[in-house]
Design a protein around this motif. Structure first.
Motif, PDB file in Angstrom:
ATOM      1  N   LEU A  97       0.839  -1.197   0.000  1.00 44.54           N
ATOM      2  CA  LEU A  97       0.000   0.000   0.000  1.00 44.54           C
ATOM      3  C   LEU A  97       0.876   1.250   0.000  1.00 44.54           C
ATOM      4  O   LEU A  97       1.827   1.345   0.769  1.00 44.54           O
ATOM      5  CB  LEU A  97      -0.915   0.015   1.226  1.00 44.54           C
ATOM      6  CG  LEU A  97      -2.077  -0.980   1.233  1.00 44.54           C
ATOM      7  CD1 LEU A  97      -2.801  -0.919   2.569  1.00 44.54           C
ATOM      8  CD2 LEU A  97      -3.040  -0.702   0.085  1.00 44.54           C
ATOM      9  N   GLU A  98       0.559   2.210  -0.851  1.00 47.35           N
ATOM     10  CA  GLU A  98       1.335   3.438  -0.949  1.00 47.35           C
ATOM     11  C   GLU A  98       0.400   4.639  -1.077  1.00 47.35           C
ATOM     12  O   GLU A  98      -0.715   4.528  -1.606  1.00 47.35           O
ATOM     13  CB  GLU A  98       2.265   3.398  -2.174  1.00 47.35           C
ATOM     14  CG  GLU A  98       3.350   2.332  -2.110  1.00 47.35           C
ATOM     15  CD  GLU A  98       4.250   2.356  -3.324  1.00 47.35           C
ATOM     16  OE1 GLU A  98       3.997   3.208  -4.213  1.00 47.35           O
ATOM     17  OE2 GLU A  98       5.188   1.546  -3.384  1.00 47.35           O
ATOM     18  N   GLN A 152      -8.076  10.267   9.624  1.00 50.36           N
ATOM     19  CA  GLN A 152      -7.266   9.636  10.660  1.00 50.36           C
ATOM     20  C   GLN A 152      -6.962   8.181  10.351  1.00 50.36           C
ATOM     21  O   GLN A 152      -6.031   7.591  10.917  1.00 50.36           O
ATOM     22  CB  GLN A 152      -7.973   9.741  12.013  1.00 50.36           C
ATOM     23  CG  GLN A 152      -9.239   8.902  12.130  1.00 50.36           C
ATOM     24  CD  GLN A 152     -10.072   9.259  13.334  1.00 50.36           C
ATOM     25  OE1 GLN A 152     -10.628  10.345  13.445  1.00 50.36           O
ATOM     26  NE2 GLN A 152     -10.165   8.333  14.273  1.00 50.36           N
ATOM     27  N   ASN A 153      -7.728   7.594   9.436  1.00 50.41           N
ATOM     28  CA  ASN A 153      -7.507   6.201   9.056  1.00 50.41           C
ATOM     29  C   ASN A 153      -6.798   6.058   7.713  1.00 50.41           C
ATOM     30  O   ASN A 153      -6.744   4.969   7.152  1.00 50.41           O
ATOM     31  CB  ASN A 153      -8.836   5.445   9.036  1.00 50.41           C
ATOM     32  CG  ASN A 153      -9.324   5.107  10.434  1.00 50.41           C
ATOM     33  OD1 ASN A 153      -8.783   4.214  11.084  1.00 50.41           O
ATOM     34  ND2 ASN A 153     -10.331   5.832  10.902  1.00 50.41           N
ATOM     35  N   GLY A 154      -6.253   7.169   7.205  1.00 50.57           N
ATOM     36  CA  GLY A 154      -5.347   7.083   6.072  1.00 50.57           C
ATOM     37  C   GLY A 154      -5.955   7.041   4.696  1.00 50.57           C
ATOM     38  O   GLY A 154      -5.313   6.578   3.750  1.00 50.57           O
ATOM     39  N   VAL A 212      -5.354   6.504  -1.031  1.00 49.97           N
ATOM     40  CA  VAL A 212      -4.534   6.327   0.159  1.00 49.97           C
ATOM     41  C   VAL A 212      -3.819   7.635   0.484  1.00 49.97           C
ATOM     42  O   VAL A 212      -3.111   8.194  -0.362  1.00 49.97           O
ATOM     43  CB  VAL A 212      -3.495   5.201  -0.036  1.00 49.97           C
ATOM     44  CG1 VAL A 212      -2.680   5.003   1.241  1.00 49.97           C
ATOM     45  CG2 VAL A 212      -4.178   3.895  -0.445  1.00 49.97           C
ATOM     46  N   THR A 213      -3.998   8.123   1.710  1.00 50.29           N
ATOM     47  CA  THR A 213      -3.310   9.343   2.145  1.00 50.29           C
ATOM     48  C   THR A 213      -2.265   9.062   3.214  1.00 50.29           C
ATOM     49  O   THR A 213      -1.356   9.860   3.431  1.00 50.29           O
ATOM     50  CB  THR A 213      -4.320  10.365   2.689  1.00 50.29           C
ATOM     51  OG1 THR A 213      -5.058   9.772   3.778  1.00 50.29           O
ATOM     52  CG2 THR A 213      -5.302  10.789   1.600  1.00 50.29           C
ATOM     53  N   ASP A 214      -2.385   7.933   3.890  1.00 48.24           N
ATOM     54  CA  ASP A 214      -1.417   7.518   4.912  1.00 48.24           C
ATOM     55  C   ASP A 214      -1.431   5.998   4.921  1.00 48.24           C
ATOM     56  O   ASP A 214      -2.346   5.378   5.463  1.00 48.24           O
ATOM     57  CB  ASP A 214      -1.811   8.084   6.280  1.00 48.24           C
ATOM     58  CG  ASP A 214      -0.818   7.738   7.388  1.00 48.24           C
ATOM     59  OD1 ASP A 214      -0.140   6.690   7.297  1.00 48.24           O
ATOM     60  OD2 ASP A 214      -0.731   8.498   8.371  1.00 48.24           O
ATOM     61  N   SER A 215      -0.433   5.390   4.297  1.00 50.57           N
ATOM     62  CA  SER A 215      -0.449   3.937   4.115  1.00 50.57           C
ATOM     63  C   SER A 215      -0.392   3.185   5.436  1.00 50.57           C
ATOM     64  O   SER A 215      -1.022   2.137   5.592  1.00 50.57           O
ATOM     65  CB  SER A 215       0.703   3.508   3.204  1.00 50.57           C
ATOM     66  OG  SER A 215       1.953   3.917   3.737  1.00 50.57           O
ATOM     67  N   GLN A 216       0.337   3.688   6.408  1.00 53.99           N
ATOM     68  CA  GLN A 216       0.431   3.003   7.690  1.00 53.99           C
ATOM     69  C   GLN A 216      -0.902   3.024   8.428  1.00 53.99           C
ATOM     70  O   GLN A 216      -1.331   2.017   9.007  1.00 53.99           O
ATOM     71  CB  GLN A 216       1.519   3.649   8.557  1.00 53.99           C
ATOM     72  CG  GLN A 216       1.738   2.939   9.887  1.00 53.99           C
ATOM     73  CD  GLN A 216       2.922   3.511  10.651  1.00 53.99           C
ATOM     74  OE1 GLN A 216       3.683   4.315  10.138  1.00 53.99           O
ATOM     75  NE2 GLN A 216       3.086   3.067  11.893  1.00 53.99           N
ATOM     76  N   ALA A 217      -1.581   4.180   8.401  1.00 53.87           N
ATOM     77  CA  ALA A 217      -2.872   4.283   9.074  1.00 53.87           C
ATOM     78  C   ALA A 217      -3.912   3.394   8.395  1.00 53.87           C
ATOM     79  O   ALA A 217      -4.714   2.733   9.069  1.00 53.87           O
ATOM     80  CB  ALA A 217      -3.338   5.735   9.091  1.00 53.87           C
ATOM     81  N   LEU A 218      -3.903   3.362   7.065  1.00 55.67           N
ATOM     82  CA  LEU A 218      -4.860   2.518   6.359  1.00 55.67           C
ATOM     83  C   LEU A 218      -4.562   1.048   6.603  1.00 55.67           C
ATOM     84  O   LEU A 218      -5.475   0.233   6.768  1.00 55.67           O
ATOM     85  CB  LEU A 218      -4.835   2.825   4.862  1.00 55.67           C
ATOM     86  CG  LEU A 218      -5.831   2.026   4.013  1.00 55.67           C
ATOM     87  CD1 LEU A 218      -7.259   2.255   4.476  1.00 55.67           C
ATOM     88  CD2 LEU A 218      -5.688   2.380   2.533  1.00 55.67           C
ATOM     89  N   ARG A 219      -3.288   0.710   6.658  1.00 51.64           N
ATOM     90  CA  ARG A 219      -2.904  -0.673   6.954  1.00 51.64           C
ATOM     91  C   ARG A 219      -3.439  -1.091   8.322  1.00 51.64           C
ATOM     92  O   ARG A 219      -3.950  -2.202   8.503  1.00 51.64           O
ATOM     93  CB  ARG A 219      -1.376  -0.780   6.903  1.00 51.64           C
ATOM     94  CG  ARG A 219      -0.848  -2.206   6.842  1.00 51.64           C
ATOM     95  CD  ARG A 219       0.663  -2.188   6.662  1.00 51.64           C
ATOM     96  NE  ARG A 219       1.057  -1.546   5.419  1.00 51.64           N
ATOM     97  CZ  ARG A 219       1.846  -0.478   5.350  1.00 51.64           C
ATOM     98  NH1 ARG A 219       2.314   0.099   6.448  1.00 51.64           N
ATOM     99  NH2 ARG A 219       2.165   0.030   4.169  1.00 51.64           N
ATOM    100  N   SER A 220      -3.345  -0.204   9.302  1.00 58.62           N
ATOM    101  CA  SER A 220      -3.865  -0.486  10.641  1.00 58.62           C
ATOM    102  C   SER A 220      -5.378  -0.684  10.614  1.00 58.62           C
ATOM    103  O   SER A 220      -5.914  -1.576  11.283  1.00 58.62           O
ATOM    104  CB  SER A 220      -3.494   0.657  11.590  1.00 58.62           C
ATOM    105  OG  SER A 220      -4.030   0.430  12.878  1.00 58.62           O
TER     106      SER A 220
END
Length: 248
Positions: free
Chosen positions: A106-107, A155-157, A218-226
Motif C-alpha cells: 500500500l502506498e 485519521q484512518n489514512g 490512500v493518504t497515509d499507508s500506515q494508518a490505512l494498513r492499521s
C-alpha cells in the motif's frame, strides 16, 4: 494476516441459520481456529463481514447469487464446518490468501474500490449508563451514518474521491443555494442498512449497521494498513469494522 472468502449457498438451510444471528455466525467463525492459537498470534483480532447480493435470489447465466463471507485473521482458518453446513464443497468455494504482501504494498496516492460495514455510534453527554459513562447511541439516518465514516477517513489514512477525481461524464449537482457544483459528488454509496436486536448475557442489544461501497485514495499507508488489520468502529465481533479493497 490472512483474508478468507467463503461463498455461502442461499439455497441451503445452514446459510439462513447463520445469517439470522450474528452471534451464531460469530461463534461459527471463531470455531475456525484451534484453541489458544489466536492468543499466540498477537494483538490482531478476527474481523468478518457477510455480503449479501443486491439482486433478488434467483439463478442466472452467472450461476447462483452466492453470499460472500469475508474473514480477516492473524492465522489461517479452517472453515470446513461452515462449508459443510452452508457453503460449496467445490473448487472456488473457499479462497484463503496471505494478506501481508498486499498490505506492505500500500502506498500514498493509490486508488482502490472499497467496501466496509460499520456500526456508527456516538456518546450522548446528558445520558449515562449504569457505570456512569456517557451512553452510547447509534446513528440511524443514512446521512448520519455516512458522515460518521467520512469524519474518520483522514485519521484512518484515506480520502473518499469525488467524481471529478475520476473524470468521465460528471453528474450535475447543485448546492443548497442552487449553485452548480459539478464533479463534487462523493464516490460512495450506501448499499445496505439494518437494525438487529439480540440478547447478550442479561441485556438486550440493538445493533445498527450500514454497508458502504466507494472509491478511496490512500493518504497515509500506515494508518490505512492499521484499519485493514484492526477494523473501524464498534461491534467488530458482530460483523462490523472490516474494510476490503479491490481494483476500482
Amino acid at each position: 494476516m490472512y483474508l478468507t472468502r467463503i461463498y455461502l449457498n442461499p439455497q441451503r438451510r445452514g446459510t439462513w441459520r447463520l445469517a439470522r444471528s450474528r452471534q451464531v455466525l460469530h461463534a461459527a467463525i471463531m470455531n475456525c481456529f484451534p484453541p489458544g492459537v489466536l492468543e499466540q498470534a498477537g494483538a490482531s483480532r478476527v474481523l468478518w463481514r457477510l455480503d449479501r447480493p443486491a439482486a433478488p435470489v434467483g439463478r442466472g447465466r452467472d450461476g447462483s447469487p452466492s453470499w460472500s463471507l469475508y474473514i480477516s485473521s492473524p492465522v489461517s482458518p479452517d472453515p470446513s464446518h461452515i462449508v459443510e453446513e452452508a457453503g460449496y464443497a467445490t473448487e472456488g468455494g473457499v479462497v484463503v490468501r496471505e494478506h501481508d504482501g498486499f498490505l506492505d504494498r500500500l502506498e500514498v496516492g493509490q486508488r482502490w474500490g472499497f467496501r466496509v460495514c460499520v456500526n456508527p455510534t456516538f456518546r450522548k453527554a446528558n445520558q449515562r449508563d449504569r457505570q456512569g459513562r456517557k451512553k452510547i447511541l447509534a446513528h440511524v439516518t443514512r446521512d448520519q451514518q455516512l458522515q460518521w465514516l467520512l469524519d474518520r477517513a483522514e485519521q484512518n489514512g484515506f480520502a473518499v474521491l469525488k467524481s471529478l477525481d475520476l473524470g468521465g461524464d460528471l453528474p450535475i449537482l447543485e448546492d443548497d443555494n442552487g449553485l452548480r457544483r459539478d464533479g463534487e459528488t462523493l464516490m460512495i454509496q450506501g448499499i445496505e442498512r439494518s437494525v438487529e436486536e439480540f440478547r447478550r448475557r442479561d441485556s438486550r442489544v440493538t445493533l445498527s449497521s450500514a454497508t458502504f461501497d466507494g472509491v478511496l485514495e490512500v493518504t497515509d499507508s500506515q494508518a490505512l494498513r492499521s484499519l485493514l488489520v484492526n477494523g473501524i468502529g464498534r461491534a467488530k465481533a458482530y460483523g462490523c469494522g472490516l474494510m476490503t479493497l479491490s481494483r476500482p
